[in-house]
Design an enzyme around this catalytic site. Structure first.
Site, mmCIF file in Angstrom:
data_model
loop_
_atom_site.group_PDB
_atom_site.id
_atom_site.type_symbol
_atom_site.label_atom_id
_atom_site.label_comp_id
_atom_site.label_asym_id
_atom_site.label_seq_id
_atom_site.Cartn_x
_atom_site.Cartn_y
_atom_site.Cartn_z
ATOM 1 N N HIS A 84 26.645 8.704 14.766
ATOM 2 C CA HIS A 84 26.542 8.524 13.316
ATOM 3 C C HIS A 84 27.893 8.060 12.766
ATOM 4 O O HIS A 84 28.940 8.620 13.125
ATOM 5 C CB HIS A 84 26.131 9.846 12.653
ATOM 6 C CG HIS A 84 25.970 9.721 11.180
ATOM 7 N ND1 HIS A 84 24.857 9.146 10.600
ATOM 8 C CD2 HIS A 84 26.802 10.029 10.159
ATOM 9 C CE1 HIS A 84 25.018 9.137 9.286
ATOM 10 N NE2 HIS A 84 26.185 9.669 8.995
ATOM 11 N N THR A 89 18.795 17.332 16.083
ATOM 12 C CA THR A 89 17.870 18.409 15.731
ATOM 13 C C THR A 89 16.931 17.842 14.668
ATOM 14 O O THR A 89 17.102 16.702 14.227
ATOM 15 C CB THR A 89 18.622 19.630 15.174
ATOM 16 O OG1 THR A 89 19.422 19.203 14.069
ATOM 17 C CG2 THR A 89 19.510 20.271 16.226
ATOM 18 N N LEU A 125 12.831 10.656 13.121
ATOM 19 C CA LEU A 125 11.976 11.243 14.160
ATOM 20 C C LEU A 125 11.383 12.563 13.665
ATOM 21 O O LEU A 125 12.057 13.334 12.978
ATOM 22 C CB LEU A 125 12.795 11.480 15.428
ATOM 23 C CG LEU A 125 13.308 10.184 16.086
ATOM 24 C CD1 LEU A 125 14.357 10.505 17.148
ATOM 25 C CD2 LEU A 125 12.166 9.377 16.680
ATOM 26 N N MET A 134 16.753 3.291 13.842
ATOM 27 C CA MET A 134 16.611 3.481 12.399
ATOM 28 C C MET A 134 15.286 4.103 11.961
ATOM 29 O O MET A 134 14.897 3.966 10.803
ATOM 30 C CB MET A 134 16.805 2.135 11.682
ATOM 31 C CG MET A 134 18.167 1.511 11.921
ATOM 32 S SD MET A 134 19.548 2.593 11.431
ATOM 33 C CE MET A 134 19.442 2.415 9.645
HETATM 34 C C1 GRF Z 1 26.355 2.322 14.279
HETATM 35 O O1 GRF Z 1 27.283 2.318 13.237
HETATM 36 C C2 GRF Z 1 25.831 3.715 14.543
HETATM 37 O O2 GRF Z 1 26.793 4.700 14.334
HETATM 38 C C3 GRF Z 1 24.738 3.834 13.519
HETATM 39 O O3 GRF Z 1 24.136 2.569 13.478
HETATM 40 C C4 GRF Z 1 25.082 1.584 13.883
HETATM 41 C C5 GRF Z 1 24.480 0.875 15.052
HETATM 42 O O4 GRF Z 1 25.272 -0.187 15.504
HETATM 43 N N1 GRF Z 1 23.853 4.912 13.836
HETATM 44 P P1 GRF Z 1 24.936 -0.890 16.866
HETATM 45 O O5 GRF Z 1 23.461 -1.308 16.802
HETATM 46 O O6 GRF Z 1 25.176 0.081 17.986
HETATM 47 O O7 GRF Z 1 25.830 -2.087 16.943
#
Ligand code: GRF
Length: 205
Positions: A102, A134, A86, A83
């Site tokens: 995503h 990217t 970058l 989260m």
């Molecule tokens: C997932 O929905 C992923 O697509 C998004 O963040 C969430 C992460 O879930 N980028 P987890 O930590 O893999 O359970």
């Protein structure tokens, strides 16, 4: 041939990659308390934290993160619910070998709260995307997507759960293709070499 996975929280995609038998060499979280680190530890895989709060600048954090990543000399760095935004510098360092998952059918709904926004927009098909990273957030070349039908009675939670099931299916697929050298990038478009090219798009429940 190894993979380092970067997480921030729950780590269910990390677990899916491990359970798929992929060569995950380390999991690194920017949140020391990320519950997902336990999935790596349980599998005997190094689980580490590089806490962004310990650094004064984004660049200093990323330099420490890159040092930790590079200890494993991974072929691929896989973001899985990581989260932190970058910088272009970090992205360039791992150009062509940095992947993300995503929870939307990109280019629709980049950013956060994708399931709530999909419901508010009234889309009838939603899903998830694995793409190369990217510098532009959630905009890199698309490797594979999975779609789910949106149901009239869906809530953010029910829709998220169905999409997550598909995430756990397509992320291991994309990582495997990468490690098998089957992904070819030309003009911002990814092609998968070999037999199961129809799996670019997968339709879930
Ligand atoms: C997932 O929905 C992923 O697509 C998004 O963040 C969430 C992460 O879930 N980028 P987890 O930590 O893999 O359970």
């Amino acid at each position: 041939m190894s993979v380092v996975v970067l997480i921030s929280g729950r780590g269910s995609n990390l677990r899916a990659l491990i359970e798929a038998g992929l060569p995950v060499r380390a999991a690194i979280s920017n949140e020391p308390g990320a519950p997902g680190l336990a999935h790596a530890a349980a599998a005997g895989i190094p689980a580490r934290a590089v806490a962004h709060r310990d650094f004064a600048t984004r660049e200093a954090f990323e330099a420490a993160l890159a040092r930790a990543v590079d200890e494993y000399a991974p072929r691929l760095v896989a973001l899985a619910g990581f989260m932190r935004v970058l910088t272009a510098g970090f992205v360039a360092r791992y150009a062509g070998r940095l992947m993300n998952i995503h929870p939307s059918l990109l280019p629709a709904f980049p950013g956060l709260d994708t399931h709530r926004r999909a419901l508010a927009a009234g889309v009838k098909v939603h899903g998830c995307t694995v793409h190369f990273v990217t510098a532009e957030l959630d905009r890199g070349p698309i490797i594979v997507q999975a779609a789910v039908a949106v149901r009239p009675d869906d809530t953010e939670e029910t829709l998220a759960a169905r999409v997550l099931r598909e995430e756990h299916r397509i992320y291991p697929l994309a990582v495997r293709w990468f490690l098998e050298d089957r992904l070819e990038l030309a003009d911002g478009v990814v092609r998968v070499r070999g037999g199961d090219a129809q799996a670019y798009f997968a339709c879930g429940a």
